[in-house]
Design a protein around this motif. Structure first.
Motif, short mmCIF file in Angstrom:
data_model
loop_
_atom_site.label_atom_id
_atom_site.label_comp_id
_atom_site.label_asym_id
_atom_site.label_seq_id
_atom_site.Cartn_x
_atom_site.Cartn_y
_atom_site.Cartn_z
N ALA A 31 -3.50 2.68 -2.99
CA ALA A 31 -2.76 3.76 -2.35
C ALA A 31 -3.71 4.64 -1.54
O ALA A 31 -4.93 4.60 -1.74
CB ALA A 31 -2.05 4.61 -3.40
N VAL A 32 -3.11 5.42 -0.64
CA VAL A 32 -3.85 6.46 0.08
C VAL A 32 -3.08 7.75 -0.17
O VAL A 32 -1.89 7.84 0.14
CB VAL A 32 -3.95 6.16 1.59
N ALA A 84 -8.46 6.99 -0.26
CA ALA A 84 -8.10 5.69 -0.83
C ALA A 84 -8.36 5.73 -2.34
O ALA A 84 -9.41 6.16 -2.77
CB ALA A 84 -8.93 4.59 -0.17
N VAL A 87 1.37 5.01 0.71
CA VAL A 87 0.75 6.03 1.57
C VAL A 87 1.58 7.30 1.41
O VAL A 87 2.78 7.29 1.66
CB VAL A 87 0.74 5.57 3.04
N SER A 121 -4.40 2.07 6.37
CA SER A 121 -4.03 1.27 5.21
C SER A 121 -4.89 0.02 5.09
O SER A 121 -5.30 -0.35 3.99
CB SER A 121 -2.55 0.86 5.30
N GLU A 122 -5.20 -0.61 6.22
CA GLU A 122 -6.06 -1.79 6.22
C GLU A 122 -7.46 -1.43 5.72
O GLU A 122 -8.06 -2.18 4.93
CB GLU A 122 -6.16 -2.38 7.62
N ALA A 144 -8.21 1.01 3.72
CA ALA A 144 -8.10 1.30 2.29
C ALA A 144 -8.03 -0.01 1.49
O ALA A 144 -8.67 -0.13 0.44
CB ALA A 144 -6.87 2.15 2.01
N ALA A 145 -7.29 -0.98 1.99
CA ALA A 145 -7.17 -2.27 1.31
C ALA A 145 -8.53 -2.96 1.21
O ALA A 145 -8.85 -3.57 0.18
CB ALA A 145 -6.16 -3.15 2.03
N MET A 175 0.86 -1.18 0.00
CA MET A 175 0.00 0.00 0.00
C MET A 175 0.90 1.23 0.00
O MET A 175 1.74 1.40 0.88
CB MET A 175 -0.87 -0.02 1.24
N LEU A 217 -1.49 4.67 11.02
CA LEU A 217 -1.25 4.53 9.58
C LEU A 217 -1.58 3.11 9.11
O LEU A 217 -2.15 2.93 8.03
CB LEU A 217 0.21 4.88 9.25
#
Length: 87
Positions: free
Chosen positions: A57-58, A83, A3, A47-48, A50-51, A1, A43
């Motif tokens: 990506a974020v 996201a 960021v 990210s989790e 967003a996944a 991911m 963070l």
């Protein structure tokens, strides 16, 4: 991911916006160690999320810190970003 605080990822095209994602962590105040740990956890949480939306990506990530409690004994770290799906 990926960021990033930037609004785009250099060399990649944003093909879909998946939504705003957040990560929040509240912890005790030992400013050096806890700050770093809390930021990393926030963070990772963002990210989790967003996944789970199918993002690669974020972008536009913002990190905020706030001291909480009557004796300022707690620290809240919150992160947010958009996201996105990349080409």
């Amino acid at each position: 991911m990926i960021v990033t605080t930037t609004p785009a990822v250099e060399g990649r095209k944003i093909v879909a916006y998946k939504g705003i994602v957040f990560g929040e962590v509240v912890s005790g105040v030992n400013f050096i160690k806890e700050l770093q740990e809390a930021r990393e956890k926030a963070l990772a949480e963002m990210s989790e999320r967003a996944a789970k939306l199918g993002a690669d990506a974020v972008v536009g990530v913002d990190v905020d810190y706030e001291v909480l409690g009557e004796t300022n004994g707690m620290l809240m770290v919150s992160v947010s970003g958009t996201a996105v799906k990349l080409d």
